[in-house]
Design a protein around this motif. Structure first.
Motif, mmCIF file in Angstrom:
data_model
loop_
_atom_site.group_PDB
_atom_site.id
_atom_site.type_symbol
_atom_site.label_atom_id
_atom_site.label_comp_id
_atom_site.label_asym_id
_atom_site.label_seq_id
_atom_site.Cartn_x
_atom_site.Cartn_y
_atom_site.Cartn_z
ATOM 1 N N LEU A 111 34.081 7.095 -39.442
ATOM 2 C CA LEU A 111 33.918 6.266 -38.246
ATOM 3 C C LEU A 111 33.392 4.875 -38.562
ATOM 4 O O LEU A 111 33.991 3.871 -38.166
ATOM 5 N N TRP A 112 32.272 4.789 -39.256
ATOM 6 C CA TRP A 112 31.617 3.497 -39.469
ATOM 7 C C TRP A 112 32.439 2.615 -40.399
ATOM 8 O O TRP A 112 32.482 1.395 -40.214
ATOM 9 N N ILE A 113 33.085 3.217 -41.374
ATOM 10 C CA ILE A 113 33.920 2.426 -42.291
ATOM 11 C C ILE A 113 35.088 1.800 -41.540
ATOM 12 O O ILE A 113 35.398 0.611 -41.711
ATOM 13 N N MET A 114 35.744 2.588 -40.695
ATOM 14 C CA MET A 114 36.885 2.069 -39.946
ATOM 15 C C MET A 114 36.441 1.020 -38.932
ATOM 16 O O MET A 114 37.157 0.029 -38.706
ATOM 17 N N ALA A 115 35.293 1.217 -38.315
ATOM 18 C CA ALA A 115 34.800 0.230 -37.349
ATOM 19 C C ALA A 115 34.517 -1.095 -38.037
ATOM 20 O O ALA A 115 34.876 -2.177 -37.528
ATOM 21 N N ILE A 116 33.869 -1.057 -39.190
ATOM 22 C CA ILE A 116 33.545 -2.292 -39.916
ATOM 23 C C ILE A 116 34.818 -2.968 -40.410
ATOM 24 O O ILE A 116 34.946 -4.201 -40.371
ATOM 25 N N ALA A 117 35.792 -2.180 -40.869
ATOM 26 C CA ALA A 117 37.052 -2.758 -41.357
ATOM 27 C C ALA A 117 37.797 -3.460 -40.219
ATOM 28 O O ALA A 117 38.307 -4.580 -40.391
ATOM 29 N N ILE B 285 46.361 -11.192 -33.494
ATOM 30 C CA ILE B 285 45.162 -10.449 -33.903
ATOM 31 C C ILE B 285 45.520 -9.195 -34.702
ATOM 32 O O ILE B 285 45.024 -8.987 -35.821
ATOM 33 N N VAL B 286 46.392 -8.376 -34.122
ATOM 34 C CA VAL B 286 46.717 -7.105 -34.782
ATOM 35 C C VAL B 286 47.374 -7.312 -36.150
ATOM 36 O O VAL B 286 46.930 -6.728 -37.145
ATOM 37 N N PRO B 287 48.434 -8.120 -36.265
ATOM 38 C CA PRO B 287 49.052 -8.282 -37.586
ATOM 39 C C PRO B 287 48.102 -8.828 -38.641
ATOM 40 O O PRO B 287 48.151 -8.418 -39.807
ATOM 41 N N ASN B 288 47.229 -9.759 -38.253
ATOM 42 C CA ASN B 288 46.318 -10.353 -39.231
ATOM 43 C C ASN B 288 45.143 -9.441 -39.590
ATOM 44 O O ASN B 288 44.525 -9.631 -40.633
ATOM 45 N N SER B 289 44.853 -8.478 -38.729
ATOM 46 C CA SER B 289 43.736 -7.578 -39.011
ATOM 47 C C SER B 289 44.160 -6.306 -39.732
ATOM 48 O O SER B 289 43.319 -5.607 -40.304
ATOM 49 N N LEU B 290 45.450 -5.986 -39.707
ATOM 50 C CA LEU B 290 45.922 -4.748 -40.325
ATOM 51 C C LEU B 290 45.613 -4.643 -41.819
ATOM 52 O O LEU B 290 45.268 -3.553 -42.306
ATOM 53 N N PRO B 291 45.732 -5.727 -42.616
ATOM 54 C CA PRO B 291 45.368 -5.581 -44.033
ATOM 55 C C PRO B 291 43.949 -5.106 -44.250
ATOM 56 O O PRO B 291 43.693 -4.245 -45.092
ATOM 57 N N GLU B 292 42.997 -5.642 -43.488
ATOM 58 C CA GLU B 292 41.603 -5.192 -43.607
ATOM 59 C C GLU B 292 41.460 -3.741 -43.172
ATOM 60 O O GLU B 292 40.708 -2.963 -43.772
ATOM 61 N N ILE B 293 42.194 -3.362 -42.125
ATOM 62 C CA ILE B 293 42.106 -1.989 -41.629
ATOM 63 C C ILE B 293 42.646 -1.011 -42.668
ATOM 64 O O ILE B 293 42.073 0.056 -42.889
ATOM 65 N N THR C 243 42.715 -1.476 -45.885
ATOM 66 C CA THR C 243 41.721 -1.413 -46.962
ATOM 67 C C THR C 243 40.579 -0.476 -46.579
ATOM 68 O O THR C 243 40.127 0.354 -47.381
ATOM 69 N N GLY C 244 40.098 -0.591 -45.337
ATOM 70 C CA GLY C 244 39.053 0.312 -44.868
ATOM 71 C C GLY C 244 39.519 1.747 -44.823
ATOM 72 O O GLY C 244 38.751 2.673 -45.117
ATOM 73 N N ALA C 245 40.805 1.949 -44.455
ATOM 74 C CA ALA C 245 41.335 3.311 -44.396
ATOM 75 C C ALA C 245 41.348 3.956 -45.774
ATOM 76 O O ALA C 245 41.030 5.147 -45.923
ATOM 77 N N ARG C 246 41.706 3.189 -46.801
ATOM 78 C CA ARG C 246 41.687 3.734 -48.161
ATOM 79 C C ARG C 246 40.275 4.117 -48.577
ATOM 80 O O ARG C 246 40.052 5.171 -49.177
ATOM 81 N N VAL C 247 39.332 3.259 -48.238
ATOM 82 C CA VAL C 247 37.930 3.574 -48.567
ATOM 83 C C VAL C 247 37.465 4.802 -47.789
ATOM 84 O O VAL C 247 36.808 5.697 -48.332
ATOM 85 N N ALA C 248 37.804 4.850 -46.502
ATOM 86 C CA ALA C 248 37.372 5.973 -45.655
ATOM 87 C C ALA C 248 37.957 7.292 -46.140
ATOM 88 O O ALA C 248 37.274 8.319 -46.147
ATOM 89 N N MET C 249 39.240 7.292 -46.534
ATOM 90 C CA MET C 249 39.847 8.518 -47.037
ATOM 91 C C MET C 249 39.164 8.983 -48.308
ATOM 92 O O MET C 249 38.941 10.186 -48.523
ATOM 93 N N GLY C 250 38.813 8.029 -49.174
ATOM 94 C CA GLY C 250 38.094 8.403 -50.395
ATOM 95 C C GLY C 250 36.737 8.997 -50.094
ATOM 96 O O GLY C 250 36.336 10.001 -50.704
ATOM 97 N N VAL C 251 36.027 8.396 -49.152
ATOM 98 C CA VAL C 251 34.706 8.927 -48.780
ATOM 99 C C VAL C 251 34.843 10.301 -48.139
ATOM 100 O O VAL C 251 34.066 11.217 -48.421
ATOM 101 N N CYS C 252 35.841 10.470 -47.268
ATOM 102 C CA CYS C 252 36.053 11.775 -46.620
ATOM 103 C C CYS C 252 36.400 12.843 -47.642
ATOM 104 O O CYS C 252 35.911 13.978 -47.561
ATOM 105 N N TRP C 253 37.248 12.501 -48.591
ATOM 106 C CA TRP C 253 37.633 13.490 -49.606
ATOM 107 C C TRP C 253 36.453 13.880 -50.477
ATOM 108 O O TRP C 253 36.334 15.017 -50.912
ATOM 109 N N GLY C 254 35.574 12.927 -50.740
ATOM 110 C CA GLY C 254 34.369 13.268 -51.492
ATOM 111 C C GLY C 254 33.366 14.047 -50.657
ATOM 112 O O GLY C 254 32.663 14.921 -51.169
ATOM 113 N N THR C 255 33.328 13.762 -49.359
ATOM 114 C CA THR C 255 32.366 14.430 -48.485
ATOM 115 C C THR C 255 32.774 15.866 -48.186
ATOM 116 O O THR C 255 31.921 16.742 -48.010
#
Length: 421
Positions: A301-307, A338-346, A348-360
């Motif tokens: 949740l928090w990773i995706m919100a920040i991304a 807004i959406v097209p320009n923010s998708l790259p950050e999202i 990136t956050g999704a990749r980080v979030a998936m890694g954290v979830c898989w470790g958790t």
């Protein structure tokens, strides 16, 4: 320490060797580019370095476990196995000091072994024989067959001619001979540099265990069922985290009120590791499936919100002004700017979030789980089945890496404009 020094030495040597070969055979025009960002970056992974890195890890693993997959001359010095001998000198009340020889058969733990047969000798101190497992140590009661025992003042004064007293030790060609506080000898065979299988099994042992569990399952479920249930939990937690976190991040990036309201909460929860929430989640949701998904939801949740917040905040204001000047409505600006320009950050956050979830999820499955990769590792560790633990870690790493690769492909397909606008 030796392993890390060898790894560093191989890294440095490989770097200079590969660079020397590449410079003599090719002209790398890419390296002459000005390093920028995005898709135009001149820094690309060196695939030769990747293969050498993996090969080095495998080589060191095999060398320090005595793997049959590695040539014998590359093996690190292993533990001593065979018949070890040393001589002790003993005294007794009213007797001249006498010498006797001790023969100890060092064997591989888990194999059958017989005590070697030795000639007792002619003195009052008799020759002795015993067995000790490799990487182990054992007390040797050399006085048990001597003509004069401890009641007669039997005392050991030297080993191989070197004086010894309680608390001291003597190094021999086969290992260390120490003396306990009560005067009993303790033999510890040389361990060499190789790791004991209980601490680090060889590659072939891990592969053999993988084949066995893949064919026969583990604790009533197949290997694929264990991995599948873990993956299912991760996907559910990530999806729910994204469904809540992305709109929350957009709201925080577009509204000062939402930013002020939720920023303290998000910034407070962001550094809290998901593992710290396990006791609270258990109290709230129990130890069942719901609790595990909630924990993964909170991890994402928090990773995706920040991304999402960072993606919205990073949109160039000039693009927004340009869209307004062309008569775009707020909905159109949201849709086309807004959406097209923010998708790259999202992404990136999704990749980080998936890694954290898989470790958790591994940690979440340590608590009262009947299936899952974490459950396999936890149960195996209780019985010191290190090959299963290592197999589970490798599979978790491979699946996590595979998930990241899939998300990279998805990012390239869905956000082809990344680094270009």
């Amino acid at each position: 320490m030796i392993v890390f020094l060898l790894y560093a030495a191989i890294f440095v040597a490989s770097f200079y060797i590969v660079k020397l070969v590449v410079q003599k055979t090719t002209t790398d025009y890419t390296s002459l580019k000005t390093v920028t960002f995005g898709d135009e970056s001149a820094v690309r992974p060196n695939r030769i370095a990747s293969f050498v890195s993996i090969g080095t890890i495998f080589l060191l693993w095999g060398a320090f476990t005595g793997s049959s997959w590695i040539p014998g001359f590359l093996h690190a010095p292993g533990p001593f196995m065979g018949d070890a001998t040393f001589t002790y000198t003993a005294t007794a009340n009213g007797q001249q000091p006498d010498d006797a020889e001790v023969t100890i058969r060092v064997f591989e733990v888990g194999t059958d072994v017989e005590v070697p047969i030795v000639d007792l000798g002619e003195g009052w101190a008799k020759n002795d024989a015993d067995t000790v497992g490799a990487w182990r140590s054992g007390l040797v009661r050399v006085d048990k067959n001597d003509e004069y025992g401890r009641d007669d003042g039997h005392t050991i004064t030297a080993v191989n001619g070197n004086p010894i007293k309680p608390g001291d030790s003597v190094e021999t060609d086969y290992g260390r001979v120490g003396m306990s506080a009560k005067g009993t000898l303790n033999f510890e065979p040389s361990k060499g540099w190789q790791m004991e299988p209980i601490w680090l099994p060889s590659p072939e042992a891990v592969v053999a265990r993988f084949g066995d569990i893949a064919a026969n399952g583990y604790r009533g479920s197949s290997l694929w069922a264990h991995l599948g249930i873990s993956l299912q939990r991760v996907i559910l937690g990530f999806v729910f985290g994204a469904l809540v976190g992305i709109p929350l991040g957009y709201a925080m990036g577009l509204s000062d009120w939402f930013r002020g309201w939720f920023d303290p909460i998000v910034e407070f929860m962001r550094p809290v590791p998901p593992l710290a929430l396990i006791p609270l989640v258990i109290i709230w949701a129990g130890i069942g499936e719901t609790g595990k998904v909630i924990l993964l939801f909170l991890a994402a949740l928090w990773i995706m919100a920040i991304a999402a917040r960072a993606g919205v905040s990073g949109v160039a204001i000039s693009k927004v002004h340009a869209a307004y000047s062309l008569g775009a409505s707020k909905a159109q600006i949201m849709r086309h700017v807004i959406v097209p320009n923010s998708l790259p950050e999202i992404f990136t956050g999704a990749r980080v979030a998936m890694g954290v979830c898989w470790g958790t999820v591994v940690a979440a499955e340590l608590v009262a789980a009947e299936q899952g990769a974490g459950m396999m590792i936890m149960v195996a560790s209780k019985f010191q089945l290190t090959d299963i633990v290592l197999m589970g870690i490798i599979l978790i790493g491979i699946i996590g890496f595979g998930i990241d690769i899939l998300m990279r492909f998805a990012e390239k397909a869905l956000v082809p404009w990344k680094g270009k606008i």
